[in-house]
Scaffold this motif. Structure first.
Motif, PDB file in Angstrom:
ATOM      1  N   VAL A  15      13.640 -53.665 -41.552  1.00 47.10           N
ATOM      2  CA  VAL A  15      13.255 -53.977 -42.931  1.00 47.10           C
ATOM      3  C   VAL A  15      13.713 -55.390 -43.279  1.00 47.10           C
ATOM      4  CG1 VAL A  15      13.427 -53.300 -45.344  1.00 47.10           C
ATOM      5  CG2 VAL A  15      13.495 -51.550 -43.554  1.00 47.10           C
ATOM      6  N   SER A  16      12.753 -56.284 -43.501  1.00 46.70           N
ATOM      7  CA  SER A  16      13.083 -57.634 -43.946  1.00 46.70           C
ATOM      8  C   SER A  16      13.202 -57.629 -45.464  1.00 46.70           C
ATOM      9  CB  SER A  16      11.992 -58.621 -43.512  1.00 46.70           C
ATOM     10  OG  SER A  16      12.197 -59.886 -44.116  1.00 46.70           O
ATOM     11  N   VAL A  17      14.318 -58.117 -45.991  1.00 45.79           N
ATOM     12  CA  VAL A  17      14.515 -58.127 -47.445  1.00 45.79           C
ATOM     13  C   VAL A  17      14.225 -59.496 -48.055  1.00 45.79           C
ATOM     14  CG1 VAL A  17      16.153 -56.214 -47.445  1.00 45.79           C
ATOM     15  CG2 VAL A  17      17.000 -58.564 -47.181  1.00 45.79           C
ATOM     16  N   LEU A  48      11.596 -50.549 -51.825  1.00 37.33           N
ATOM     17  CA  LEU A  48      11.851 -50.512 -50.382  1.00 37.33           C
ATOM     18  C   LEU A  48      12.495 -49.190 -49.997  1.00 37.33           C
ATOM     19  CD1 LEU A  48      13.252 -54.117 -49.768  1.00 37.33           C
ATOM     20  CD2 LEU A  48      11.126 -53.204 -48.827  1.00 37.33           C
ATOM     21  N   PHE A  49      13.417 -48.746 -50.828  1.00 36.21           N
ATOM     22  CA  PHE A  49      14.135 -47.503 -50.535  1.00 36.21           C
ATOM     23  C   PHE A  49      13.213 -46.284 -50.596  1.00 36.21           C
ATOM     24  CE2 PHE A  49      16.881 -43.952 -52.127  1.00 36.21           C
ATOM     25  CZ  PHE A  49      17.491 -43.691 -50.912  1.00 36.21           C
ATOM     26  N   LYS A  50      12.240 -46.296 -51.506  1.00 36.67           N
ATOM     27  CA  LYS A  50      11.277 -45.192 -51.561  1.00 36.67           C
ATOM     28  C   LYS A  50      10.601 -45.003 -50.209  1.00 36.67           C
ATOM     29  CE  LYS A  50       9.918 -46.047 -56.386  1.00 36.67           C
ATOM     30  NZ  LYS A  50       8.796 -46.546 -57.216  1.00 36.67           N
ATOM     31  N   LEU A  76      22.820 -56.909 -51.662  1.00 38.82           N
ATOM     32  CA  LEU A  76      22.454 -56.233 -50.426  1.00 38.82           C
ATOM     33  C   LEU A  76      23.345 -55.023 -50.149  1.00 38.82           C
ATOM     34  CD1 LEU A  76      20.426 -56.457 -48.070  1.00 38.82           C
ATOM     35  CD2 LEU A  76      22.211 -57.645 -46.787  1.00 38.82           C
ATOM     36  N   ASP A  77      24.601 -55.103 -50.533  1.00 39.90           N
ATOM     37  CA  ASP A  77      25.493 -53.971 -50.302  1.00 39.90           C
ATOM     38  C   ASP A  77      25.033 -52.736 -51.081  1.00 39.90           C
ATOM     39  OD1 ASP A  77      26.247 -55.585 -52.562  1.00 39.90           O
ATOM     40  OD2 ASP A  77      28.074 -54.386 -52.755  1.00 39.90           O
ATOM     41  N   CYS A  78      24.453 -52.949 -52.245  1.00 39.04           N
ATOM     42  CA  CYS A  78      23.926 -51.817 -53.026  1.00 39.04           C
ATOM     43  C   CYS A  78      22.750 -51.169 -52.313  1.00 39.04           C
ATOM     44  CB  CYS A  78      23.510 -52.288 -54.417  1.00 39.04           C
ATOM     45  SG  CYS A  78      24.875 -52.923 -55.415  1.00 39.04           S
ATOM     46  N   PHE A  79      21.916 -51.995 -51.690  1.00 40.52           N
ATOM     47  CA  PHE A  79      20.775 -51.486 -50.920  1.00 40.52           C
ATOM     48  C   PHE A  79      21.266 -50.689 -49.715  1.00 40.52           C
ATOM     49  CE2 PHE A  79      17.222 -52.572 -47.822  1.00 40.52           C
ATOM     50  CZ  PHE A  79      16.359 -51.603 -48.319  1.00 40.52           C
ATOM     51  N   VAL A  80      22.268 -51.215 -49.037  1.00 37.53           N
ATOM     52  CA  VAL A  80      22.861 -50.499 -47.904  1.00 37.53           C
ATOM     53  C   VAL A  80      23.389 -49.144 -48.349  1.00 37.53           C
ATOM     54  CG1 VAL A  80      24.794 -50.514 -46.267  1.00 37.53           C
ATOM     55  CG2 VAL A  80      23.418 -52.589 -46.588  1.00 37.53           C
TER      56      VAL A  80
END
Length: 322
Positions: A15-17, A48-50, A76-80
């Motif tokens: 996944v490229s952010v 992205l998370f969906k 980014l840490d929240c996405f992780v």
């Protein structure tokens, strides 16, 4: 379980952010201006998370976050943490140039990140500046050390280039061996965005250089890995990623999602389909159907392995994370 059109199990999502990067490496994007896609064109972390959720439900076992340089995107840490909280045993990794790692390595570890790949093409300050067109080495080494300190598993990626860093391959191998990191040498993947004069080393040339000092043997190939590994007499293993060989593709288990929502079936080809509208409208079934259509059309091989082609990939690696 996700199966492509050639009966390969696909269980790895990259996944490229962001396509932004703070380096301008010769083998990637040396001439690209320091600009970026407008934020409104990017999928939010939530969207992205969906897709990641449903991809995991369909059989994805490994998620790697890439860029451009992923650490340039805030939060980014929240996405992780979103991904980790959904499935804590997912193989959750990140690829980075390491420059911004000193400040965020602990946050990423705490959020659930398990592994990290860092690009390190040289141990010489002037050579690093020549490759990245920026004074970067001190920060990169600091970032690697910080990642090690907080307990992230580390792999080092190196692209050997003729006349630039080809005289450092043994030094880089020994640096990683001493630190306990795995190093993988990556054959340069010719693409239209690289510097015209960029010339890489083949796997055989890399092996020949290392054999000047070390004896090593081939390790039986792990079908899930893009790298062929080799073992030194003391047991240390190094890898070589060989896109110019067919077996790089024969075991391909990967699919890629860009920050703008394009699903890419192969690193070489331009073919892609967008899931952006589907996830933004919460049409998850539609996104799944797009995923399966992309997998059905995933090519059997990239064209780097074809010696008789004069075609060069137009794929921008800064959009797909390599």
């Amino acid at each position: 379980m996700l199966i492509d059109g050639h009966n390969r199990i696909v269980d790895y999502l990259r996944v490229s952010v962001t396509e932004r990067c703070n380096f301008r490496c010769q083998y990637c994007m040396p001439e690209k201006p320091f600009s970026w896609v407008p934020k409104e064109n990017l999928l939010s972390y939530e969207d992205l998370f969906k897709f990641i959720q449903v991809a995991i439900d369909e059989g994805i076992k490994k998620v790697r976050i890439t860029g451009g340089e992923p650490l340039l995107r805030e939060g980014l840490d929240c996405f992780v943490k979103m991904i980790y909280d959904y499935k804590s045993d997912i193989d959750l990794a990140l690829t980075t140039n390491g420059y911004l790692l000193p400040k965020v390595a602990q946050q990423l570890k705490d959020a659930g990140l398990k592994r990290i790949n860092v690009s390190l093409d040289t141990l010489k300050k002037d050579v690093a500046a020549k490759i990245a067109q920026k004074d970067v080495l001190e920060k990169v080494l600091e970032g690697i050390a910080k990642a090690h300190e907080v307990g992230l598993k580390i792999k080092i990626n190196c692209v050997p280039m003729k006349g630039i860093n080809d005289n450092e391959l043994i030094d880089l191998l020994e640096f990683c061996k001493e630190k306990g990191y795995v190093i993988r040498f990556i054959e340069f993947m010719e693409n239209k965005h690289a510097k015209d004069t960029a010339k890489g080393l083949t796997s055989l040339e890399i092996q020949n250089i290392i054999s000047r000092k070390y004896n090593f043997e081939v390790v039986p190939r792990d079908s899930s890995s893009p790298a062929q590994y080799y073992k030194l007499e003391d047991g240390y293993e190094f890898g070589i990623i060989e896109p110019h060989k067919d077996d790089f593709c024969a075991s391909c288990n990967r699919i890629r999602l860009t920050a703008e929502g394009y699903l890419i079936p192969c690193l070489y080809f331009e073919d892609a389909m967008s899931i952006k509208e589907a996830v933004q409208n919460n049409e998850i079934d539609k996104a799944v159907n797009i995923l399966k259509e992309v997998l059905k059309n995933k090519p059997e091989k990239n064209k780097w392995s074809q010696e008789d082609t004069s075609e060069t990939s137009t794929r921008a690696f800064y959009q797909t994370g390599g």
